[in-house]
Design an enzyme around this catalytic site. Sequence first.
Site, PDB file in Angstrom:
ATOM      1  N   THR A  79      -2.071  -9.764   0.958  1.00 14.04           N
ATOM      2  CA  THR A  79      -3.036  -9.173   1.887  1.00 14.04           C
ATOM      3  C   THR A  79      -4.266 -10.037   2.068  1.00 14.04           C
ATOM      4  O   THR A  79      -4.913 -10.003   3.111  1.00 14.04           O
ATOM      5  CB  THR A  79      -3.420  -7.771   1.373  1.00 14.04           C
ATOM      6  OG1 THR A  79      -2.252  -6.969   1.417  1.00 14.04           O
ATOM      7  CG2 THR A  79      -4.499  -7.126   2.203  1.00 14.04           C
ATOM      8  N   ASP A 130       0.510  -6.061  -4.874  1.00 11.21           N
ATOM      9  CA  ASP A 130       1.558  -5.147  -5.351  1.00 11.21           C
ATOM     10  C   ASP A 130       2.190  -5.599  -6.667  1.00 11.21           C
ATOM     11  O   ASP A 130       2.476  -4.772  -7.538  1.00 11.21           O
ATOM     12  CB  ASP A 130       2.638  -4.975  -4.279  1.00 11.21           C
ATOM     13  CG  ASP A 130       2.167  -4.099  -3.128  1.00 11.21           C
ATOM     14  OD1 ASP A 130       1.073  -3.503  -3.244  1.00 11.21           O
ATOM     15  OD2 ASP A 130       2.877  -4.002  -2.113  1.00 11.21           O
TER      16      ASP A 130
HETATM   17  C1  SIN Z   1      -1.395  -6.426  -0.997  1.00  8.19           C
HETATM   18  O1  SIN Z   1      -1.473  -7.637  -1.114  1.00  8.19           O
HETATM   19  O2  SIN Z   1      -2.413  -5.711  -1.209  1.00  8.19           O
HETATM   20  C2  SIN Z   1      -0.158  -5.683  -0.628  1.00  8.19           C
HETATM   21  C3  SIN Z   1       0.921  -6.521  -0.123  1.00  8.19           C
HETATM   22  C4  SIN Z   1       1.346  -7.555  -1.114  1.00  8.19           C
HETATM   23  O3  SIN Z   1       1.374  -7.259  -2.310  1.00  8.19           O
HETATM   24  O4  SIN Z   1       1.630  -8.685  -0.688  1.00  8.19           O
END
Ligand code: SIN
Length: 331
Positions: free
Chosen positions: A14, A95
């Site tokens: 993200t 994640d």
């Molecule tokens: C995030 O980064 O907050 C969720 C998506 C991922 O883990 O790449």
Amino acid sequence: MTKPLLALIGTGGTIAGAASAASVSTDYKPASLSLAAVVDTVPELRARYIIEVSQPMQLASYDVRPEHWLDLHAAVMQAVNNPDVVGIVITHGTDTLEETATFLHLSVDSDKPIVVVGAMRPATAYSADGPANLLDACSVAACTGARGRGTLVVMNGRIHSGLWVGKRHVSSVEAFDSPLAGAVGEVADQAVQWFRAVGRAPTVAWQTPTTWPRVDMVVAYAGVDDTALRAFVAAGAQGIVHAGFGNANTPTAYRAFIQSLPAQGVLVARCARFITGSVTRASVYADAQHGILTAGPLPPHKVRIVMLLGLAHGMDGPAIQTWIDQILLAG
Ligand code: SIN
């Protein structure tokens, strides 16, 4: 004075995510921007540090597999072995950030600061937390006080040990904490404050695995039966992490089957599905008699990484149990 050299390693997530509008913070595509582009949004980085960017992968972390850790490990070791690099920062999706941080904590034998950082909001959002998190992570990676603490995680101004940190919220910028252990420090306006010492866990004697063993997790719930467990064993699992109830309690329905697995060459760890609390070696489970591992307060998904690393390096059950005990002693 020459500026410190930091190696920044991009993996996606993200922190490199993009949404359709700046007002959108939960509906977006992770891993849309390169790390170089993210770095360019924080001009202060290149003002303070010499930044070396590499990008061994670009993906959402829900797609990260142990195979990706091999490329990441190689990139980290390249930076570790460059005497001019003072610290390493890895940008990552949130994640599975705690799993990658645990993997690095237990497989990179170096005192050099290694900091994993992510963001809860995409780079395009009004509320983007990535730029501040990245600057904070670089402040920690450049800090001599970060040496010898193993892999650290920096999120929302807090510094956590990679071993103990976990994600607890689906969207808040204050999503990460370290239950029982607590944060090891804070960072604000590029000033790093340490709260406590943290030992570097003994690492595996790393040899790049040619294949990873299959290690699965079985989660207990009211009414659970042995269907998933038997399917994993039939699929060739070399290790099973059982995320049980209370004190890692295992349902009677398949307790005898679980206890029979180590003798069949399938390692078993008895863990609790809850976030906090130390599992004890209970006589009612006869863990020692059956060769079942326990890991105190380590959560199941982190015990799985210990098992993966241990099995991939030829360790047997007793050796992995000894390693777990040493990891817990290091704190
Ligand atoms: C995030 O980064 O907050 C969720 C998506 C991922 O883990 O790449």
